[in-house]
Each structure stands twice: as structure tokens, then as C-alpha cells.
Design a protein around this motif. Structure first.
Motif, PDB file in Angstrom:
ATOM      1  N   LEU A 253      30.293  37.968 -39.751  1.00  0.00           N
ATOM      2  CA  LEU A 253      30.268  36.455 -38.315  1.00  0.00           C
ATOM      3  C   LEU A 253      31.149  36.447 -37.844  1.00  0.00           C
ATOM      4  N   HIS A 254      31.245  36.321 -36.460  1.00  0.00           N
ATOM      5  CA  HIS A 254      32.286  36.718 -35.866  1.00  0.00           C
ATOM      6  C   HIS A 254      32.024  35.092 -34.912  1.00  0.00           C
ATOM      7  N   GLY A 255      31.130  34.440 -34.900  1.00  0.00           N
ATOM      8  CA  GLY A 255      31.434  33.173 -34.314  1.00  0.00           C
ATOM      9  C   GLY A 255      31.545  31.857 -35.223  1.00  0.00           C
ATOM     10  N   ARG A 256      31.671  31.075 -34.108  1.00  0.00           N
ATOM     11  CA  ARG A 256      30.826  29.551 -35.017  1.00  0.00           C
ATOM     12  C   ARG A 256      29.696  29.204 -35.828  1.00  0.00           C
ATOM     13  N   LEU A 257      29.964  28.416 -36.203  1.00  0.00           N
ATOM     14  CA  LEU A 257      28.641  28.576 -37.198  1.00  0.00           C
ATOM     15  C   LEU A 257      28.002  26.706 -37.438  1.00  0.00           C
ATOM     16  N   ASP A 258      28.702  25.891 -36.703  1.00  0.00           N
ATOM     17  CA  ASP A 258      28.879  24.992 -36.650  1.00  0.00           C
ATOM     18  C   ASP A 258      27.233  24.357 -35.493  1.00  0.00           C
ATOM     19  N   LEU A 259      26.950  25.198 -35.823  1.00  0.00           N
ATOM     20  CA  LEU A 259      25.690  25.306 -34.682  1.00  0.00           C
ATOM     21  C   LEU A 259      24.257  24.835 -35.657  1.00  0.00           C
ATOM     22  N   LYS A 260      23.451  23.376 -34.739  1.00  0.00           N
ATOM     23  CA  LYS A 260      21.915  23.176 -35.691  1.00  0.00           C
ATOM     24  C   LYS A 260      21.424  23.952 -36.289  1.00  0.00           C
TER      25      LYS A 260
ATOM     26  N   GLY B 148      18.927  26.409 -41.998  1.00  0.00           N
ATOM     27  CA  GLY B 148      18.130  26.534 -42.100  1.00  0.00           C
ATOM     28  C   GLY B 148      18.148  28.354 -42.688  1.00  0.00           C
ATOM     29  N   VAL B 149      18.710  28.912 -41.692  1.00  0.00           N
ATOM     30  CA  VAL B 149      18.487  30.888 -41.323  1.00  0.00           C
ATOM     31  C   VAL B 149      19.398  31.349 -42.512  1.00  0.00           C
ATOM     32  N   TYR B 150      20.624  30.526 -43.074  1.00  0.00           N
ATOM     33  CA  TYR B 150      21.535  31.066 -43.931  1.00  0.00           C
ATOM     34  C   TYR B 150      20.181  30.690 -45.547  1.00  0.00           C
TER      35      TYR B 150
ATOM     36  N   VAL C  61      30.621  38.109 -43.896  1.00  0.00           N
ATOM     37  CA  VAL C  61      32.187  38.123 -44.067  1.00  0.00           C
ATOM     38  C   VAL C  61      32.095  37.391 -42.912  1.00  0.00           C
ATOM     39  N   SER C  62      32.962  36.878 -44.120  1.00  0.00           N
ATOM     40  CA  SER C  62      33.886  35.361 -42.765  1.00  0.00           C
ATOM     41  C   SER C  62      35.509  35.791 -41.886  1.00  0.00           C
ATOM     42  N   ILE C  63      36.111  35.674 -41.304  1.00  0.00           N
ATOM     43  CA  ILE C  63      36.897  36.249 -40.647  1.00  0.00           C
ATOM     44  C   ILE C  63      37.581  35.582 -40.562  1.00  0.00           C
ATOM     45  N   SER C  64      37.466  34.041 -41.728  1.00  0.00           N
ATOM     46  CA  SER C  64      38.811  33.075 -41.700  1.00  0.00           C
ATOM     47  C   SER C  64      37.962  32.398 -42.660  1.00  0.00           C
ATOM     48  N   ASP C  65      38.911  31.428 -43.686  1.00  0.00           N
ATOM     49  CA  ASP C  65      38.214  30.922 -44.382  1.00  0.00           C
ATOM     50  C   ASP C  65      37.448  30.059 -44.208  1.00  0.00           C
ATOM     51  N   ASP C  66      38.516  29.325 -42.915  1.00  0.00           N
ATOM     52  CA  ASP C  66      37.713  28.113 -42.316  1.00  0.00           C
ATOM     53  C   ASP C  66      36.630  27.932 -41.672  1.00  0.00           C
ATOM     54  N   GLN C  67      36.272  29.133 -40.720  1.00  0.00           N
ATOM     55  CA  GLN C  67      34.251  29.115 -40.567  1.00  0.00           C
ATOM     56  C   GLN C  67      33.449  29.581 -41.634  1.00  0.00           C
ATOM     57  N   ARG C  68      33.612  29.336 -42.403  1.00  0.00           N
ATOM     58  CA  ARG C  68      33.372  28.990 -43.504  1.00  0.00           C
ATOM     59  C   ARG C  68      32.308  27.446 -43.593  1.00  0.00           C
ATOM     60  N   THR C  69      33.129  26.354 -43.466  1.00  0.00           N
ATOM     61  CA  THR C  69      32.944  25.266 -43.369  1.00  0.00           C
ATOM     62  C   THR C  69      31.036  24.862 -43.139  1.00  0.00           C
ATOM     63  N   PRO C  70      31.285  25.009 -42.429  1.00  0.00           N
ATOM     64  CA  PRO C  70      29.936  24.517 -41.927  1.00  0.00           C
ATOM     65  C   PRO C  70      28.763  24.763 -42.506  1.00  0.00           C
ATOM     66  N   ILE C  71      28.713  26.087 -43.455  1.00  0.00           N
ATOM     67  CA  ILE C  71      28.101  26.398 -43.882  1.00  0.00           C
ATOM     68  C   ILE C  71      28.848  27.742 -45.696  1.00  0.00           C
TER      69      ILE C  71
END
Length: 353
Positions: A115-122, A126-128, A137-147
């Protein structure tokens, strides 16, 4: 190992100008080939790759002059082709976010999705939840925060081909801003920092149609008639070594949860320190006091500019090679590919290095 790489079709692989995902896929693909693997790249016809190329579109979507075109149709056609040939691969590595999930519901264990983009979208949580069987695979640990509940297989920081950038160990007399003109990238902060310091700033950036109004109303008034600030426009890889390498530092004054921030490692590859606001992935990428400085306001950024001149630019480049080369990235992905295959008897666990 037989590996398929499936990037989005918006930019060429690698892009001629701006385009982070397609650039990373290009470097990863070539590095995997160099490590001895059988790699197939599904991409538009102008792709430049060491892998086997499957041409799924005549042109990258952004480069296509046709006024009427469907990005959804283009991607669906590509995914159909990948699905048809799925038996040819040990692992199918997707970079198309969530679009492929319904196509591959019966074989999620044969896939890996970065996943290359931001994940804090409405609508994303539900999709995940719905397609939790797909390893991500996340490209940073911080990217995972919303999900945090998603099926995370690992984190792999981006990498770039080390020989693409020529380091400069004697900086010029300006600061650099590289990337995209948008509110979350905060070029206005970069301009304000340069003006307070009285140091020239060069801005090499893309202006998307969605950000044209922001550029016209917010940024242009800050630079018109201003000799201290030069707007260079969008540049390609061939110009980045001189642009970044000649700078005292790269200013990365972001104001959003940056998933990675490719320009930071491009600067490091050129030996150039990074001065970045501590949002998103920044603390994972910048080693404070070694490859740059992490700041939280304009006053700290101003102090960091003079401190950046004291950093060892050869050490900045060395840390890039250790942490963010394309080879280092490829080896980390090979570990994940092998881990995915551990529960699948049909997949040979071959990983060079």
C-alpha cells in the motif's frame, strides 16, 4: 523465484517526471532481476525494465493525449491479464491498492500487496475488514496507524537504485524543495523559511490540476517578483543529482501523515541532509543529527539549516546505501515472498541473499 510485479498505470515505469509508486516498482523490479529472479512486469509500453515486460497499455495514462480515457477500464484489463497468467508465477506483487481484491479472492496466499498511499480515508477500513485474507505491506510503520487490524505481513521502506544519483559533497548556496505543490506538502513553509534566512530556495515541483488553484492563490503570490525563490517546475531523474546535490539541504516541511516521502531518500542519495517536519514516516526515515534534522516549527527549521552544514555528507550517502538502496529493498521483499510461500507447497523457496 517467478515474480510478477503489477504497478498502477498512471505513470510510466519508471516515470519521466513525478510518480513515486511507479518509480519504486521500477527500481524493485530491476533489483530482483539483478539478484537472479525471473520477474515479469505488467506495465504500459514505454516501461524501461530488466524484467520481462507485458505491455498492457500503449501509454501511461497521464502521458496519453487522448481527452477521453478510462483509468478504471485500463486497470481492469490489466488485472484480467494477470489473473489469466497467475499460474506462471510463484508470487504476484500488487501495487494497485485494493483494486485487485475481488479478482484474486481464491488465491490471496499467492499475492502480496504494498500500500503506497495514505490510509486515513473514510471507506478504507471496511474494505480491509472485508478482504482480510490479503497479506499487506506497509511502506512505514506509521502508515498502518488508521487500520492496525489489517493483515500486515511486514513493513518495507522504499529504496532506489544507488547508481542513479551522483552524490555531491560540496553543497551550493541554496535550499531545495522537491515533489508536488499541494497544501499538505507545505511549500509555503519552505518559502517562509528561506525568506527568514535570506537563503535562495529552488522549488522543483509538479502542479496537479487539483492543486492549480492552491498554487495560483497561495504560492504564486509568495514567489512573483521574489528573487530569492526560483520555481523550476517538474524535473526528471536525470536532473535530480545536480538539483538535490547542489543544495545545502532539502526542506520537507510536510503537514500530513506522509506514508513514506521518497524525496527524502533521493536527497540522501545525493549526500544532501534533510530538514523535515516530524509527521508520518519522517522519524523512521531521517536519522536526526546524522542524515538531517527532524523539526516541529519554523524556528527549529531555521536553526536546523545552519546545523545541516555541519553534517558529513559522505555519511548521509553511506546511510542511504545501507538503508534505502534498491538492493536492500529487494532483499526485504524476498524475505516476505519466502514467508508467504512457507505455507504453500507449490512455491519454491528460492531467495538469493
Amino acid at each position: 523465484m517467478r515474480i510478477a510485479q503489477v504497478p498502477p498505470l498512471y505513470e510510466a515505469v519508471p516515470p519521466r517526471f513525478y510518480g513515486g509508486t511507479e518509480r519504486v516498482v521500477a527500481h524493485l523490479t530491476d533489483a530482483l532481476v539483478e539478484l537472479g529472479h525471473d520477474v515479469t512486469l505488467f506495465a504500459s509500453a514505454e516501461a524501461q525494465t530488466k524484467a520481462k515486460l507485458v505491455k498492457v497499455r500503449d501509454q501511461a495514462i497521464r502521458l496519453d493525449p487522448a481527452l477521453l480515457k478510462s483509468d478504471l477500464a485500463a486497470h481492469m484489463s490489466m488485472l484480467w491479464d494477470v489473473r489469466r497468467r497467475a499460474h506462471e508465477f510463484d508470487i504476484i506483487h500488487f501495487h494497485t491498492d485494493i483494486l485487485h481484491f475481488p479478482f484474486f479472492e481464491d488465491m490471496p496466499g499467492k499475492t502480496l500487496t504494498t500500500l503506497h498511499g495514505r490510509l486515513d480515508l473514510k471507506d478504507l477500513p471496511g474494505v480491509y475488514w472485508r478482504w482480510k485474507q490479503f497479506p499487506l505491506v506497509s511502506i512505514s510503520d506509521d502508515q498502518r496507524t488508521p487500520i492496525p487490524f489489517a493483515n500486515w505481513a511486514g513493513t518495507v521502506h522504499h529504496g532506489m537504485a544507488a547508481d542513479l544519483y551522483k552524490p555531491h559533497y560540496e553543497p551550493g548556496g541554496y535550499l531545495a524543495f522537491l515533489g508536488r505543490i499541494s497544501p499538505e506538502k507545505r511549500p509555503d513553509r519552505a518559502i517562509a523559511i528561506a525568506k527568514r534566512l535570506g537563503v535562495p530556495l529552488k522549488i522543483a515541483a509538479k502542479v496537479d490540476a487539483a492543486d492549480a488553484r492552491y498554487f495560483q492563490e497561495k504560492i504564486e503570490p509568495m514567489i512573483i517578483g521574489q528573487k530569492l525563490v526560483e520555481f523550476v517546475g517538474e524535473i526528471g531523474d536525470d536532473a535530480k543529482s545536480d538539483f538535490l546535490g547542489g543544495a545545502q539541504a532539502l526542506l520537507f516541511p510536510i503537514d500530513w501523515p506522509e506514508p513514506f516521502g521518497l524525496v527524502m531518500i533521493e536527497a540522501m542519495a545525493c549526500g544532501t541532509p534533510v530538514i523535515a517536519y516530524g509527521c508520518g514516516s519522517v522519524p523512521e526515515v531521517v536519522e536526526d543529527g546524522l542524515t538531517g534534522f527532524i523539526v516541529h516549527d519554523e524556528d527549529q527549521a531555521i536553526k536546523a539549516v545552519s546545523r545541516a552544514m555541519t553534517l558529513n555528507r559522505r555519511e548521509v550517502r553511506r546511510r542511504f546505501e545501507e538503508r534505502f538502496s534498491a538492493t536492500a529493498m529487494a532483499r526485504r521483499y524476498l524475505d516476505l515472498y519466502a514467508r508467504q510461500g512457507a505455507t504453500r507447497p507449490d512455491m519454491a523457496l528460492v531467495a538469493n541473499g
